[in-house]
Design a protein around this motif. Structure first.
Motif, short mmCIF file in Angstrom:
data_model
loop_
_atom_site.label_atom_id
_atom_site.label_comp_id
_atom_site.label_asym_id
_atom_site.label_seq_id
_atom_site.Cartn_x
_atom_site.Cartn_y
_atom_site.Cartn_z
N ARG A 113 -63.80 57.48 -59.53
CA ARG A 113 -63.29 57.00 -58.21
C ARG A 113 -63.70 55.73 -57.85
O ARG A 113 -64.48 55.15 -58.57
CB ARG A 113 -64.05 58.06 -57.05
N SER A 114 -62.74 55.17 -57.04
CA SER A 114 -62.89 53.80 -56.64
C SER A 114 -63.52 53.68 -55.10
O SER A 114 -63.45 54.51 -54.30
CB SER A 114 -61.57 52.96 -56.66
N VAL A 115 -64.65 52.76 -55.23
CA VAL A 115 -65.56 52.43 -53.76
C VAL A 115 -64.65 51.14 -53.44
O VAL A 115 -64.62 50.34 -53.83
CB VAL A 115 -66.98 52.19 -54.14
N VAL A 116 -63.84 51.30 -52.13
CA VAL A 116 -62.75 50.42 -51.55
C VAL A 116 -63.63 50.06 -50.31
O VAL A 116 -64.53 50.59 -49.62
CB VAL A 116 -61.26 50.85 -51.68
N LEU A 117 -63.08 48.77 -49.84
CA LEU A 117 -63.32 48.30 -48.57
C LEU A 117 -62.12 48.05 -47.52
O LEU A 117 -61.22 47.25 -48.18
CB LEU A 117 -64.10 46.91 -48.95
N ALA A 118 -62.03 48.86 -46.66
CA ALA A 118 -60.81 48.55 -45.78
C ALA A 118 -61.29 47.86 -44.49
O ALA A 118 -62.26 47.77 -43.97
CB ALA A 118 -60.51 50.04 -45.29
N VAL A 119 -60.14 47.04 -43.93
CA VAL A 119 -60.37 46.37 -42.93
C VAL A 119 -59.22 46.66 -41.60
O VAL A 119 -58.34 47.02 -42.20
CB VAL A 119 -60.22 44.81 -43.12
N ASN A 120 -59.72 46.80 -40.52
CA ASN A 120 -58.86 47.09 -39.57
C ASN A 120 -58.03 45.95 -39.21
O ASN A 120 -58.33 44.89 -39.10
CB ASN A 120 -59.81 47.44 -38.18
N PRO A 121 -56.47 46.42 -39.39
CA PRO A 121 -55.76 45.31 -39.55
C PRO A 121 -55.80 44.36 -38.18
O PRO A 121 -55.62 42.99 -38.23
CB PRO A 121 -54.34 46.07 -39.18
N LYS A 122 -56.24 44.90 -36.88
CA LYS A 122 -56.22 44.06 -35.95
C LYS A 122 -57.67 43.13 -35.80
O LYS A 122 -57.70 42.24 -34.93
CB LYS A 122 -56.54 44.87 -34.49
N ASP A 123 -58.40 43.23 -36.66
CA ASP A 123 -59.46 42.33 -37.02
C ASP A 123 -59.44 41.32 -38.05
O ASP A 123 -60.40 40.69 -38.59
CB ASP A 123 -60.74 43.29 -37.13
N GLU A 124 -58.09 41.26 -38.84
CA GLU A 124 -58.08 40.43 -40.02
C GLU A 124 -58.47 38.97 -39.66
O GLU A 124 -58.88 38.24 -40.63
CB GLU A 124 -56.39 40.46 -40.39
N ARG A 125 -58.28 38.50 -38.43
CA ARG A 125 -58.42 36.94 -37.93
C ARG A 125 -59.94 36.81 -37.66
O ARG A 125 -60.03 35.83 -37.54
CB ARG A 125 -57.36 36.51 -37.35
N SER A 126 -60.54 37.85 -37.43
CA SER A 126 -61.94 37.65 -36.87
C SER A 126 -62.79 37.08 -37.88
O SER A 126 -63.08 37.48 -38.91
CB SER A 126 -62.42 38.95 -36.60
N PRO A 127 -63.35 35.87 -37.42
CA PRO A 127 -64.44 35.25 -38.29
C PRO A 127 -65.63 35.95 -38.78
O PRO A 127 -66.09 35.92 -39.71
CB PRO A 127 -64.80 33.91 -37.53
N ALA A 128 -66.13 36.65 -37.70
CA ALA A 128 -67.18 37.47 -38.00
C ALA A 128 -67.11 38.69 -38.83
O ALA A 128 -67.71 39.01 -39.89
CB ALA A 128 -67.73 38.18 -36.71
N VAL A 129 -65.62 39.41 -38.84
CA VAL A 129 -65.41 40.36 -39.78
C VAL A 129 -64.96 39.56 -41.07
O VAL A 129 -65.66 40.31 -42.05
CB VAL A 129 -64.20 41.05 -39.17
N SER A 130 -64.49 38.66 -41.04
CA SER A 130 -64.10 37.89 -42.45
C SER A 130 -65.55 37.48 -43.05
O SER A 130 -65.43 37.93 -44.20
CB SER A 130 -63.42 36.75 -42.08
N ALA A 131 -66.46 37.09 -42.41
CA ALA A 131 -67.69 36.94 -43.05
C ALA A 131 -68.37 38.04 -43.76
O ALA A 131 -68.90 37.84 -44.79
CB ALA A 131 -68.54 36.11 -42.16
N VAL A 132 -68.51 39.31 -43.12
CA VAL A 132 -68.90 40.38 -43.48
C VAL A 132 -68.19 41.00 -44.79
O VAL A 132 -68.53 41.29 -45.69
CB VAL A 132 -69.38 41.38 -42.50
N ARG A 133 -66.90 40.78 -44.34
CA ARG A 133 -66.09 41.13 -45.57
C ARG A 133 -66.13 40.54 -46.69
O ARG A 133 -66.29 41.16 -47.92
CB ARG A 133 -64.71 41.17 -44.99
N LYS A 134 -66.55 39.34 -46.64
CA LYS A 134 -66.65 38.31 -47.95
C LYS A 134 -68.01 38.70 -48.46
O LYS A 134 -68.43 38.60 -49.84
CB LYS A 134 -66.50 36.96 -47.67
N ALA A 146 -70.77 29.43 -39.07
CA ALA A 146 -71.72 30.15 -38.48
C ALA A 146 -70.98 30.97 -37.58
O ALA A 146 -71.26 31.16 -36.22
CB ALA A 146 -72.68 29.32 -37.45
N PRO A 147 -70.24 32.16 -38.04
CA PRO A 147 -69.54 33.21 -37.21
C PRO A 147 -70.64 34.07 -36.39
O PRO A 147 -71.94 34.34 -36.74
CB PRO A 147 -68.93 34.01 -38.23
#
Length: 308
Positions: A264-285, A88-89
């Motif tokens: 063209r490819s549609v890609v998803l980029a993540v800010n390196p400083k947010d790699e460990r954030s549970p909330a960002v990871s949840a949306v990223r998945k 439950a992030p």
């Protein structure tokens, strides 16, 4: 010096007096005075000036206050990161999305986050790809949907692959289902600015095949480009997602570009400083799942890589 002393020091400064701070922090006033005095003795300098009206910070105290707030904020973020349940992030996640992809992705993504991640607040910024790239590089987003050629994807996750088409005003030629790249020179174009990734993707292929384009208008606004095509003022080269609504209503037509097909490819980029954030990871998945559902449901004219 310990964390408790820093908290008490900041609390006293923000309250403006030991008496008010004691009530706010639920700590005895004598204990607060002791901890602040120990800080001053440890640093060998006076941090607070005490008088009848309350307290004020010295120059040294002001420096400590600034650093203490940063330290306490980092501790708070770390505690949240370590204790935030993966199941439950919570928190705010900011994502940048290009205008074209936003037309098919924004609504479904917002709805999916609302239903599947109710404790996350998703802040979405839509724009042309040039500014989005700059803002992502500057760290303004936690996540960003970006466009890349197949050769420049790097380590980013590929969400989808799209093919460019010629966007044609209603009732205007060409009337075939496809057109060769070499024949595009016959049509006056309205396209994004040169710093736009969409523009670069097309220009690279055109240059490789020795073709030319009749670029009449450079416009960094997707809606303006689409309006120009609908009004018969120009053609454009876009992906079907950018004009899916207008094409379904017969306001524009799409003609597939071949010999070669431009992808063209549609890609998803993540800010390196947010790699460990549970909330960002949840949306990223969640994002790849939403994209796959849209494509499989024929709501996004694209293909899904096998690994998504």
């Amino acid at each position: 010096m310990d964390i408790r002393q820093l908290r008490y020091f900041v609390g006293v400064v923000e309250a403006g007096s030991f008496t008010k701070a004691a009530a706010t922090l639920n700590v005895a006033q004598s204990a607060l005075s002791l901890h602040v005095r120990q800080l001053e003795e440890g640093f060998g300098t006076q941090l607070l000036v005490r008088d009848r009206t309350g307290v004020s910070v010295t120059a040294s105290g002001d420096k400590l206050l600034e650093r203490a707030r940063v330290i306490l904020k980092e501790i708070q973020l770390t505690e949240a990161e370590l204790t935030n349940s993966v199941a439950a992030p919570s928190g705010e996640v900011t994502i940048g999305i290009p205008s074209g992809a936003a037309r098919v992705l924004s609504g479904p993504l917002l709805e999916s986050v609302r239903s599947e991640l109710p404790r996350i607040s998703l802040k979405m910024i839509e724009g042309m790809t040039g500014p989005l790239e700059e803002w992502m590089a500057a760290g303004r987003f936690n996540l960003a949907v970006l466009y890349r050629t197949a050769e420049s994807v790097g380590q980013m996750a590929v969400l989808a692959r799209e093919e460019f088409c010629l966007v044609v005003p209603p009732g205007q030629p060409p009337f075939e289902d496809s057109i060769a790249l070499a024949d595009l020179h016959a049509f006056p174009l309205a396209v994004p600015m040169r710093n736009n990734n969409v523009r670069r993707s097309v220009a690279d292929v055109v240059a490789q095949h020795g073709c030319v384009l009749d670029v009449r208008f450079e416009v960094d606004s997707l809606s303006t480009i689409i309006n120009m095509v609908m009004e018969g003022k120009a053609y454009s080269i876009l992906t079907p997602s950018a004009i899916q609504k207008e094409a379904s209503q017969g306001l524009v037509r799409t003609v597939k570009i071949i010999d070669p097909v431009i992808t063209r490819s549609v890609v998803l980029a993540v800010n390196p400083k947010d790699e460990r954030s549970p909330a960002v990871s949840a949306v990223r998945k969640l994002i790849p799942k939403v994209v796959r559902t849209l494509i499989e449901g024929k709501h996004w004219s694209a293909t899904v890589p096998d690994h998504v």
